[in-house]
Structures are given as structure tokens and as C-alpha cells.
Design an enzyme around this catalytic site. Structure first.
Site: not given
Length: 767
Positions: A354, A560-561, A567, A633, A699-700
Site C-alpha cells: 500500500p 488555441r491560437h 477564422n 492543425e 489548434h482546436q
């Protein structure tokens, strides 16, 4: 530099100027020493009469570099006006308190700008009885200043790190002395806690004892009266295989642990569940991994008359093949088609006293294997014991000479093992069996139960650091349900120490079967790992993971960037620069990181190689920045640069395919999410290996996959995990598990009362 030096200066066509070039040239000297027995504790050096080689000062001697396992080399250039240069070899120990060992014999002499080939052995007397002899290779070439300059330029270019768009792969910005970076002043200082926002429902937000997340006994719906006393052993139990209220009676067979385990015999045991379809098929049926995503389809060989449909699997059905890509799926198919039946299922059986980190190790390994696409479950025998026998057992219950306690613990372990094997036979692949399993008798019992049904690898954790053990004891008492009703914390610690002493009296280290031993590796500093009889793709990945994991607490920041121009246009992929909103976020992020990690100078910033992630990190100063192509990405292939509406209009079949299964869908000539996961495995291993904080700017889709690993989210959820723009997700890793905190920088802008907030920011101002 030596590779660029001219060896043919004597044949150069400079006419009457040849002698003048030689007189004005320089002497390039290459020294090599060879000995198979020259180990790393003694480093060869060169010193001599000129300042270039130390002026007979051993502390200034030039170090030779290892060229191969047996060869050491040193090259340098000396001016031609050195009439005499005396030098010798010496061995300098790594331990500076030990004196250097100078070669015996006369000096080696360079005279008149030339060096005769002196090939005598270099003899070193290590002590009164031991003499080391090394072969020596000495070569001298005169080179012109032009050749030397060209050689130096080539040398410098080879050392120059590769760059992406002029930005080094590894760089570090100096800290601004004024505290103002590109007009970003201290007036934007952040109250870090002020911008913390709740994590999405169902995601990690606090600490949970790892054992509580393990599997629950299938017999929970049955009466537990028979387990109320340690003096009454249970002989049968009720199991519900489908999670419904239907009860199925079965007998739990416990092999006699006193009898030796033999590989030759097969123990006849009853099992719950059905045999996976794959085990029923004929040898002429093959599985192909379509589009490298683990989706099986049947192929009929020339000898087959009909197709079999038992292998038709959908995303919700049990599938013995991992929902993974590339090497993972290929290895799974190879194991199933070529290996014995028991090799198709793997049981990692924990062994150890343990407070040695077994449960935490089991939880981390479970999370890693699930993320790779292997169907993995964690079975904690302590949880079984608490649910079946209650939480009020004192340390005496765990004594080796308590027959009632020993029998009750063995029966609970057998129940958990039978549950795990039954789950495997229904399609599961890797079971993590978490218990002390501290005696050969217990392990012998488990091997008898597993024979012919799954392959067992013992994973033993050993720790000799009393400080770490004491820390783990206190964490155990704080978190474990065994002490939930104990109001006196110190009394609980004393009871747990007594329990530990009872285990130590009967503990037997693993020496049988296939095993992995982790010895003093909990801190990540030093330690060793021992491996015995381990082979195969998956066991190899497990060993590699365990070698790199440790429990050092540190934060990992994911973001994220900043918003890019693509975008704003709604285009996927591309390599555009940041928008105005993205530039503002980059400055906010810099301020956040520098304040959050101001005392963590060993921290580092990781980005992809696309310029929007590199530019987001530009304002962060004082930390190394490292670029990973793996953090780029997802490759959208022919769809790169298109909007979703354009894909839907021009490529409706591709659009519909992706909508049906975003996890496995692969863009034409591009990647799927499963491909991204596969290329991120080295990143995960390195994040586990790091002891300092890391900021990942990516990236996403990449962050979805990384976050799913830490949060232990199912693969099918990865394409739908919420990772908003301009939000920092902090993952805190440590001995107590994984926690999460989110900070939305857009709230910062709103709270500052800016009236000119960009419209594109308003779009992301809510989670």
C-alpha cells in the site's frame, strides 16, 4: 569543421603563389584515440605547451568528443609560426576530486609547422596493477585561409537550427526591461482568478479518488448480507451482464492457491457472457482496416463460399478491434489473427505494498490506453472489498495470520478477476487489476483463473523513499473511503501504517511469469525499470509509457491560437496571420503566462509550425519556444481553405460522411481525428515526462485530442469537445490526480469597459 578542410592544398593551381599560401596557411590537426574499454567515467583530453591546449594546465585541457562507442576525436587549428608544440593525452575523471591520469612516455612534438605521424600507443597507468593502452591516430593538413573560412561557414550552417518562416524551431526571447512590449503596458495586469469560468458539465473540475472511478461489481444488485462479516466466506453471487434488473446466478470458482501454477493445464471454469464473434470465425476470414480507422469489413478468400456476417459492427457494439488508426489498429489485427486466444486480451495485474502509487499508476495507464483506442477498464479490488464487506475493517483484518480476513480478501479478488475476464470475453481488450497481490499464493490464484482466457503481465511498484511513502499514506487517509468515517486524521494514519506493516511481513516480490518492475520511479528522477518476458506491440507501448511517467505536480496550459483572418472568413485550414482580435489575445496571453509562471523559469512554450500559432506566442518572453509539427492543425486535404458551406455545396457526399462520423472521417488526401491522435502520442509522452509547466498553443482539433487524454473522455466525444477561442484551459497534474481550470480572456476585455471591442470578439464572448 574537419569535413570541410581541404586535403589537397598541395595540388591547388595557384602557380607561383602556392608556397606563399602554404606559408600563410594554418595547420589543421585531427587526433583520435581508440579503446573498447574506455568508458564514460574517464574522458580523454589533450593538453600541451601552448595556450591553445592549456599550457600544461590540466584544468584547461581540450576535451575529446566521442565519435563512436570506442573512438574519441579532437580537431583544432594552430598557426604555422608555432616552432614547437609539445602535447600529451590525459584522462580526466568525471569526478573532479579524482586526479587526472597523464599518458606515460615522452611528449608528442609538433616541429616547424609539421607533425610527423606519431602512432605509438597512449599508455595510461590507472593504478599499480592496471594499465590502459589506447591506439592513437594523428593527422595534420595545411589549409589556406580561404578553405578554412569556407569550412567554418559550412560548420556554422550545419549547427544553425532549422527555421519556419525565419523563426527558429527553438528560441527564447529576452525579458523586456521596461515591462512594455509592443504597447502592452502593465495597466492590463490580470487578476487571474477573476476570469475563471466554469468547465462544461461532465468535464474534470476537481479531484476524485482514482479507485472510485474503477469498475463496480456486477453483482451489486444482489444481497450483500453474506459479505457483512469477514468470518463468513461467500460462495456464490448474482451478476447482471446487461446492466438491467435481470439476475443471473453463477458460481465463482477460486483455484487452490497452494498448488503450483502450470502453463500446461487448462482450468475448466465457468464464465459469464458470450465468446466474441472473432473467436468463432474460420481461418479464411480476414479483417481489413478500412481507411486506417479500425472499421472492419469482411473479405472472402478464394476458398470461401459465403460471406459471414457475424463481424458486422457498428459504433455502439462491442468491437475487439480498437477504434484507432495506423499502427494501433494494425497491431490489434495482427494479435487477433496470429496470436493465441489468450493474447487477444491483456490483464495488467498490479503488485505492491500500500501507498506505493498503484491506483494512481493504474488510472494513468487506463487513461493512456483508452486514448489510444484500446477498450480498457480499471478494476480496483479495494472498491470491491468496500462495497461487499464494508469500510470498517481495522488493520487486523489485513494480517497475514488472520485466516478469515485472508479468505474474504481472496474471494473478493476472485470476484473482481472473474468480472474482468467476463468483460474481456464480451469484447474488452485490456483489464487493469488493481490490488496489492503481495504473495505468490494470490498471484498463483489469479494466473490459474486467467489460464487460456487472457495474458497476464504483473506490474510491480516498489518505493524505498520514506518521505514519498509518508506523503502517500496521508493522501490515502484523506481520500480513501476506508477512512471516511474516521474523525481523527492521525488515528487513521496510525491504522494505515499498521495495515502496511501487516502487508510487509508477508510481501513477496514478483519473480514469476511476465512482469514489469518500477523501482523508485515515482518522482521521475532516476530509479529503474525491470522487464521480464515482455513482447508484443501493446506491452511494448505500456513499458514505454511507464518509463516516461512520474508524479511531479505541474500545470499544463492549453490554448488555441489567437483568432486568424481565416477564422474571420470561416475558412478551414490555411496558414493566415492573426486578425486584430487575435493580436490582442496574443498580448493578453503573454501577460497571463508571465504572471502565472513568473516563478517557473524552467517552463516552456510549445506551438505548431503554422504561423498563427507561432505569432500567438511571439509576445511571450523569457521562456523557450519549441515548435512541433505534430501540433499542427488537422490536414484538411483537398478541402483546405474552403468554408463549410462550400464543402456542403461542392462535395455533399464528403460533407455528409463527416457529419455521420467526425471521429473516423478522413478528408480526401488529408487526416481524420484518429490520425491526429496517433501523431500526438509523442506529444503526450513528452508532456508526461516534463517536470516543469508547459504552455501548448495549438489548434482546436489538436487541443480537443490532448484535452480528451487528460480528462479521460471517450474517443467518440473528441470531435465535439468545446475548446473556445481566446480561452486558457489549465490542467493541473500531480499525485492527487488531474484538475482543470478555465480562464476566458474575453471577459477581461469586457470588464475593462472597452467600447470598441471588435465584433468578432463578441461572437466568442460566451462559453
Amino acid at each position: 569543421m574537419g569535413t570541410g578542410a581541404s586535403k589537397n592544398s598541395d595540388s591547388s593551381s595557384h602557380g607561383g603563389e602556392e608556397g606563399e599560401d602554404n606559408a600563410g596557411g594554418q595547420l589543421y590537426i585531427s587526433l583520435k584515440m581508440e579503446n573498447q574499454n574506455l568508458q564514460g567515467e574517464l574522458i580523454p583530453h589533450v593538453f600541451g605547451s601552448a595556450s591553445l591546449v592549456g599550457s600544461w594546465d590540466s584544468s584547461k585541457a581540450l576535451s575529446m568528443e566521442r565519435e563512436s562507442t570506442s573512438m574519441w576525436e579532437l580537431s583544432f587549428v594552430v598557426p604555422p609560426n608555432h616552432e614547437i608544440l609539445n602535447f600529451k593525452f590525459l584522462l580526466k575523471p568525471k569526478n573532479r576530486s579524482t586526479p587526472c591520469i597523464v599518458e606515460e612516455g615522452s611528449d608528442r612534438i609538433l616541429t616547424g609547422g609539421t607533425l610527423p605521424e606519431d602512432l605509438r600507443l597512449a599508455v595510461f597507468r590507472l593504478n599499480a596493477d592496471v594499465v590502459l593502452e589506447c591506439r592513437v591516430y594523428i593527422k595534420a593538413d595545411r589549409i589556406s585561409p580561404f578553405d578554412l573560412a569556407a569550412s567554418w561557414r559550412a560548420h556554422q550552417e550545419n549547427l544553425q537550427p532549422s527555421t519556419v518562416r525565419g523563426i527558429p524551431d527553438v528560441s527564447i526571447n529576452s525579458v523586456s526591461e521596461t515591462g512594455v512590449e509592443h504597447g502592452f503596458s502593465a495597466s492590463l495586469e490580470l487578476d487571474l482568478e477573476h476570469y475563471v469560468v466554469p468547465s462544461p458539465a461532465g468535464y474534470i473540475s476537481g479531484l476524485v479518488y482514482a479507485a472510485n472511478l474503477a469498475e463496480t461489481p456486477r453483482s451489486m444488485s444482489s444481497s450483500t448480507d453474506r459479505f457483512g462479516s469477514a468470518s463468513h466466506a461467500f460462495r456464490s453471487g448474482s451478476f447482471s451482464n446487461d446492466g438491467s434488473t435481470r439476475i443471473k446466478e453463477m458460481e465463482v470458482l477460486i483455484p487452490d492457491p497452494s498448488k503450483s501454477y502450470s502453463h500446461s493445464g487448462i482450468v475448466d471454469q465457468k464464465s459469464v457472457g458470450t465468446v466474441p464473434p472473432l473467436q468463432k470465425q474460420e481461418s479464411h476470414i480476414g479483417l481489413l482496416v478500412d481507411r486506417a480507422v479500425g472499421s472492419p469489413r469482411l473479405v472472402k478468400s478464394a476458398s470461401a463460399n459465403t460471406f459471414l456476417t457475424d463481424l458486422k459492427l457498428d459504433s455502439e457494439s462491442k468491437n475487439a478491434i480498437p477504434a484507432a488508426a495506423g499502427a494501433v489498429a494494425a497491431a490489434a489485427v495482427a494479435d487477433q489473427m496470429l496470436g493465441p486466444k489468450e493474447d487477444r486480451h491483456l490483464a495488467i495485474v498490479l503488485v505492491g505494498l500500500p501507498a506505493r502509487g498503484k491506483t494512481f499508476t493504474a488510472a494513468k495507464l487506463t487513461r493512456y490506453l483508452r486514448w489510444l483506442g484500446h477498450d480498457t477498464k480499471h478494476f480496483n479490488v479495494g472498491k470491491y472489498r468496500r462495497l461487499k464487506l464494508g469500510t470498517n475493517q481495522s488493520a487486523d483484518f489485513f494480517r497475514g495470520d488472520n485466516p478469515d480476513g485472508l479468505e474474504a480478501r481472496n474471494e473478493v479478488a476472485a470476484l473482481a478477476m472473474e468480472d474482468m475476464i467476463s468483460w474481456m470475453q464480451e469484447g474488452g481488450q485490456v483489464g487493469i487489476f488493481d490490488a496489492t497481490n503481495s504473495t505468490k499464493q494470490r498471484r498463483n490464484m489469479l494466473m490459474k483463473m486467467a489460464e487460456g482466457r487472457c495474458k497476464i503481465i504483473f506490474l510491480e511498484t516498489l518505493c524505498n523513499d520514506k518521505r514519498i511513502i509518508e506523503r502517500n499514506i496521508r493522501l490515502k487517509v484523506q481520500q480513501s473511503a476506508d477512512y471516511a468515517e474516521e474523525t481523527d486524521f492521525e488515528a487513521g494514519c496510525r491504522d494505515f501504517r499498521n495495515r502496511l506493516e501487516n502487508y510487509e511481513k508477508v510481501y513477496e516480490t514478483v519473480e514469476e511469469g511476465s512482469y514489469i518492475k518500477m523501482i523508485d520511479m515515482v518522482s521521475g528522477y532516476g530509479g529503474q525499470i525491470q522487464v521480464n518476458n515482455i513482447s508484443g506491440y501493446l506491452p511494448g507501448r505500456i513499458v514505454f509509457f511507464l518509463v516516461n511517467t512520474h508524479l511531479t505536480p505541474r500545470p499544463i496550459l492549453l490554448t488555441r491560437h489567437g483568432e486568424s483572418r481565416d477564422n474571420v472568413r470561416g475558412r478551414i485550414g490555411g496558414d493566415s496571420v492573426l486578425s486584430d482580435a487575435g493580436e490582442l489575445y496574443a498580448k493578453k496571453l503573454s501577460n497571463f503566462v508571465e504572471k502565472r509562471l513568473k516563478s517557473e523559469r524552467a517552463a516552456s512554450i510549445w506551438t505548431g509550425t503554422l504561423q498563427r500559432s507561432i505569432l500567438t506566442a511571439n509576445h511571450i518572453v523569457g521562456f523557450p519556444k519549441i515548435q512541433w509539427r505534430s501540433l499542427d492543425e488537422i490536414n484538411a486535404g483537398v478541402c483546405d481553405g474552403m468554408t463549410c458551406e462550400e464543402i456542403k455545396k461542392n462535395m455533399p457526399e464528403e460533407y455528409d460522411s463527416r457529419e455521420r462520423d467526425k471521429l473516423r472521417y478522413r478528408y480526401p488526401r488529408g487526416e481524420s481525428y484518429l490520425d491526429v491522435i496517433q501523431r500526438l502520442e509523442p506529444v503526450i509522452i513528452e508532456l508526461e515526462r516534463q517536470r516543469a509547466p508547459v504552455v501548448v498553443i495549438s489548434h482546436q482539433d489538436v487541443l480537443r485530442a490532448l484535452y480528451a487524454y487528460f480528462a479521460d473522455r471517450p474517443l467518440k466525444e473528441i470531435p465535439h469537445i468545446e475548446v473556445p477561442l481566446h480561452t486558457i484551459v489549465e490542467i493541473q497534474m500531480g499525485v492527487t490526480g488531474v484538475r482543470e481550470k478555465r480562464c476566458n480572456m474575453l471577459y477581461c476585455i469586457a470588464f475593462e469597459g472597452r467600447s470598441n471591442m471588435p465584433r468578432s470578439l463578441e461572437l466568442y464572448n460566451t462559453l
